[in-house]
Write a protein that holds these residues in place. Structure first.
Motif, PDB file in Angstrom:
ATOM      1  N   ASP A  65       0.717  -1.225  -0.059  1.00  0.00           N
ATOM      2  CA  ASP A  65       0.046   0.151  -0.021  1.00  0.00           C
ATOM      3  C   ASP A  65       0.861   1.280   0.030  1.00  0.00           C
ATOM      4  OD1 ASP A  65       1.003  -0.154   2.337  1.00  0.00           O
ATOM      5  OD2 ASP A  65      -0.823   0.220   3.617  1.00  0.00           O
ATOM      6  N   GLY A  66       1.928   1.207  -0.770  1.00  0.00           N
ATOM      7  CA  GLY A  66       2.798   2.328  -0.361  1.00  0.00           C
ATOM      8  C   GLY A  66       3.732   2.697  -1.584  1.00  0.00           C
ATOM      9  N   VAL A  67       4.171   3.916  -1.769  1.00  0.00           N
ATOM     10  CA  VAL A  67       5.161   4.425  -2.540  1.00  0.00           C
ATOM     11  C   VAL A  67       6.383   4.827  -1.931  1.00  0.00           C
ATOM     12  CG1 VAL A  67       5.552   6.319  -4.206  1.00  0.00           C
ATOM     13  CG2 VAL A  67       3.219   5.170  -4.228  1.00  0.00           C
ATOM     14  N   VAL A  68       7.443   4.320  -2.273  1.00  0.00           N
ATOM     15  CA  VAL A  68       8.810   4.997  -1.249  1.00  0.00           C
ATOM     16  C   VAL A  68       8.739   6.374  -1.502  1.00  0.00           C
ATOM     17  CG1 VAL A  68      11.103   4.509  -1.009  1.00  0.00           C
ATOM     18  CG2 VAL A  68       9.741   2.825  -1.696  1.00  0.00           C
ATOM     19  N   VAL A  69       9.071   7.259  -0.332  1.00  0.00           N
ATOM     20  CA  VAL A  69       9.432   8.636  -0.535  1.00  0.00           C
ATOM     21  C   VAL A  69      10.700   9.155   0.060  1.00  0.00           C
ATOM     22  CG1 VAL A  69       6.792   9.071   0.060  1.00  0.00           C
ATOM     23  CG2 VAL A  69       8.222   8.850   1.969  1.00  0.00           C
ATOM     24  N   GLY A  70      11.532   7.976   0.453  1.00  0.00           N
ATOM     25  CA  GLY A  70      12.787   8.147   0.980  1.00  0.00           C
ATOM     26  C   GLY A  70      13.211   7.309   2.085  1.00  0.00           C
ATOM     27  N   ASP A  71      14.332   7.520   2.611  1.00  0.00           N
ATOM     28  CA  ASP A  71      14.820   6.482   3.783  1.00  0.00           C
ATOM     29  C   ASP A  71      14.881   7.449   5.063  1.00  0.00           C
ATOM     30  OD1 ASP A  71      15.420   4.593   1.879  1.00  0.00           O
ATOM     31  OD2 ASP A  71      17.559   5.329   1.774  1.00  0.00           O
ATOM     32  N   ASP A  72      14.915   6.633   6.145  1.00  0.00           N
ATOM     33  CA  ASP A  72      14.835   7.466   7.451  1.00  0.00           C
ATOM     34  C   ASP A  72      16.386   7.388   7.810  1.00  0.00           C
ATOM     35  OD1 ASP A  72      15.746   4.717   8.275  1.00  0.00           O
ATOM     36  OD2 ASP A  72      13.545   4.340   9.440  1.00  0.00           O
ATOM     37  N   ALA A  73      16.685   7.507   9.077  1.00  0.00           N
ATOM     38  CA  ALA A  73      18.250   7.985   9.598  1.00  0.00           C
ATOM     39  C   ALA A  73      18.722   6.689   9.396  1.00  0.00           C
ATOM     40  CB  ALA A  73      18.007   8.519  10.959  1.00  0.00           C
ATOM     41  N   GLU A  74      18.189   5.670   9.622  1.00  0.00           N
ATOM     42  CA  GLU A  74      18.809   4.261   9.633  1.00  0.00           C
ATOM     43  C   GLU A  74      18.893   3.344   8.272  1.00  0.00           C
ATOM     44  OE1 GLU A  74      16.346   4.817  12.310  1.00  0.00           O
ATOM     45  OE2 GLU A  74      18.271   5.733  13.423  1.00  0.00           O
ATOM     46  N   GLY A  75      18.438   4.203   7.113  1.00  0.00           N
ATOM     47  CA  GLY A  75      18.475   3.871   5.981  1.00  0.00           C
ATOM     48  C   GLY A  75      17.610   2.910   5.448  1.00  0.00           C
ATOM     49  N   ARG A  76      16.298   2.868   6.196  1.00  0.00           N
ATOM     50  CA  ARG A  76      15.121   2.227   5.965  1.00  0.00           C
ATOM     51  C   ARG A  76      14.093   2.934   5.145  1.00  0.00           C
ATOM     52  NH1 ARG A  76      14.589   0.813  12.284  1.00  0.00           N
ATOM     53  NH2 ARG A  76      13.896   2.899  12.125  1.00  0.00           N
ATOM     54  N   PRO A  77      13.731   2.286   3.880  1.00  0.00           N
ATOM     55  CA  PRO A  77      12.815   2.883   3.153  1.00  0.00           C
ATOM     56  C   PRO A  77      11.431   3.133   3.859  1.00  0.00           C
ATOM     57  CG  PRO A  77      13.866   0.995   1.930  1.00  0.00           C
ATOM     58  CD  PRO A  77      14.371   0.733   3.475  1.00  0.00           C
ATOM     59  N   GLN A  78      10.900   4.521   3.788  1.00  0.00           N
ATOM     60  CA  GLN A  78       9.652   4.884   4.014  1.00  0.00           C
ATOM     61  C   GLN A  78       8.763   5.100   3.103  1.00  0.00           C
ATOM     62  OE1 GLN A  78       9.328   5.384   7.658  1.00  0.00           O
ATOM     63  NE2 GLN A  78      11.366   4.119   7.286  1.00  0.00           N
ATOM     64  N   LEU A  79       7.355   4.512   3.290  1.00  0.00           N
ATOM     65  CA  LEU A  79       6.491   4.406   2.273  1.00  0.00           C
ATOM     66  C   LEU A  79       5.122   5.212   2.625  1.00  0.00           C
ATOM     67  CD1 LEU A  79       7.898   1.505   2.510  1.00  0.00           C
ATOM     68  CD2 LEU A  79       6.489   1.058   0.723  1.00  0.00           C
ATOM     69  N   VAL A  80       4.405   5.925   1.683  1.00  0.00           N
ATOM     70  CA  VAL A  80       3.126   6.481   2.039  1.00  0.00           C
ATOM     71  C   VAL A  80       2.218   5.629   1.139  1.00  0.00           C
ATOM     72  CG1 VAL A  80       1.793   8.603   1.151  1.00  0.00           C
ATOM     73  CG2 VAL A  80       4.082   9.101   2.284  1.00  0.00           C
ATOM     74  N   GLY A  81       1.072   5.431   1.643  1.00  0.00           N
ATOM     75  CA  GLY A  81       0.056   4.639   0.918  1.00  0.00           C
ATOM     76  C   GLY A  81      -0.866   5.491   0.326  1.00  0.00           C
ATOM     77  N   PHE A  82      -0.840   5.862  -0.867  1.00  0.00           N
ATOM     78  CA  PHE A  82      -1.574   6.755  -1.623  1.00  0.00           C
ATOM     79  C   PHE A  82      -2.948   6.026  -2.249  1.00  0.00           C
ATOM     80  CE2 PHE A  82       2.227   9.273  -2.441  1.00  0.00           C
ATOM     81  CZ  PHE A  82       1.778  10.450  -1.949  1.00  0.00           C
ATOM     82  N   HIS A  83      -2.923   4.727  -2.335  1.00  0.00           N
ATOM     83  CA  HIS A  83      -3.958   3.810  -2.986  1.00  0.00           C
ATOM     84  C   HIS A  83      -4.810   3.517  -1.906  1.00  0.00           C
ATOM     85  CE1 HIS A  83      -1.327   4.810  -6.217  1.00  0.00           C
ATOM     86  NE2 HIS A  83      -0.867   3.594  -6.126  1.00  0.00           N
ATOM     87  N   ARG A  84      -5.787   3.859  -1.482  1.00  0.00           N
ATOM     88  CA  ARG A  84      -6.688   3.628  -0.466  1.00  0.00           C
ATOM     89  C   ARG A  84      -8.191   3.833  -0.553  1.00  0.00           C
ATOM     90  NH1 ARG A  84      -4.155   4.827   4.857  1.00  0.00           N
ATOM     91  NH2 ARG A  84      -1.941   5.450   4.365  1.00  0.00           N
TER      92      ARG A  84
END
Length: 233
Positions: free
Chosen positions: A33-52
């Protein structure tokens, strides 16, 4: 389903690059449910769920570059991306390159977005790039149609939009703007103090009590088309 960002836990792989001319094949790692918007401080990908299946509103107080990267990445997931803008010239090259002849990103003048008929099989992401005072109009979030509103800076309509949005992203702002944003979003004093110092490409994403500092870096294809991350347009 989380309201805001989702961390993608698991092994990370070396990135791939592509020429800017191959944007038609642009595809990014996404969760269910997500689009990758970038990485956090630990380098983990962060996602936003646009399709809802429920209406979803996102506010970004930041730069055009980040909004355009999100547009490309949303299109890469198969969504139809609709851009409502008063500066069509800033979006034309991106829209032409993204689909290689297919209209996966379409441009519309302010107030001229037609009904899009979003469905579970054909979701829509609307990006409103309408300046400091985006007018209220027919463009609203609905099932399978999310709306991202871009504000370059804090404006008189920003408090209303911040309170109405499920997810709010804040990039570098002035100390005075940071104080006002902090009061509305309930930020801590260290978070408020950090906002005027953020580097280009860094966004504080807020959803309820969730806080995520995220660095958005362009892929080779994105950087070839849009240049390097920047806060100012």
């Amino acid at each position: 389903m989380a309201k805001g960002l989702r961390g993608l836990v698991g092994p990370r792989h070396a990135g791939h690059s592509m020429p800017a001319g191959h944007l038609a094949a642009l595809s990014l790692p996404v969760g269910d449910d997500g689009v990758v918007v970038g990485d956090d401080a630990e380098g983990r990908p962060q996602l936003v769920g646009f399709h809802r299946s429920t209406p979803y509103d996102v506010l970004l107080i930041g730069g055009l570059w980040t909004a355009q990267v999100l547009a490309l990445r949303a299109a890469g997931t198969g969504a139809r991306v609709v851009v409502e803008t008063g500066r069509r010239q800033e979006w034309t090259t991106l829209a032409q390159a993204a689909g290689a002849g297919l209209e996966c990103i379409t441009l519309h003048d302010v107030g001229r977005v037609p009904p899009m008929g979003a469905t579970v099989g054909s979701p829509v992401v609307v990006i409103r790039d309408c300046g400091m005072r985006p007018p209220r109009g027919r463009v609203v979030s609905s099932p399978w149609q999310s709306v991202l509103t871009l504000l370059p800076y804090l404006s008189p309509v920003a408090p209303r939009l911040m309170r109405a949005s499920t997810l709010v992203g804040v990039q570098r702002v002035s100390p005075q703007e940071a104080q006002q944003i902090g009061r509305i979003l309930g930020l801590t004093q260290p978070e408020v103090a950090a906002l005027p110092t953020l580097a280009d490409g860094v966004t504080l994403w807020c959803s309820g009590r969730e806080r995520h500092w995220v660095m958005t870096s362009g892929t080779d294809a994105e950087s070839g088309l849009l240049g390097m991350a920047r806060r100012m347009d």
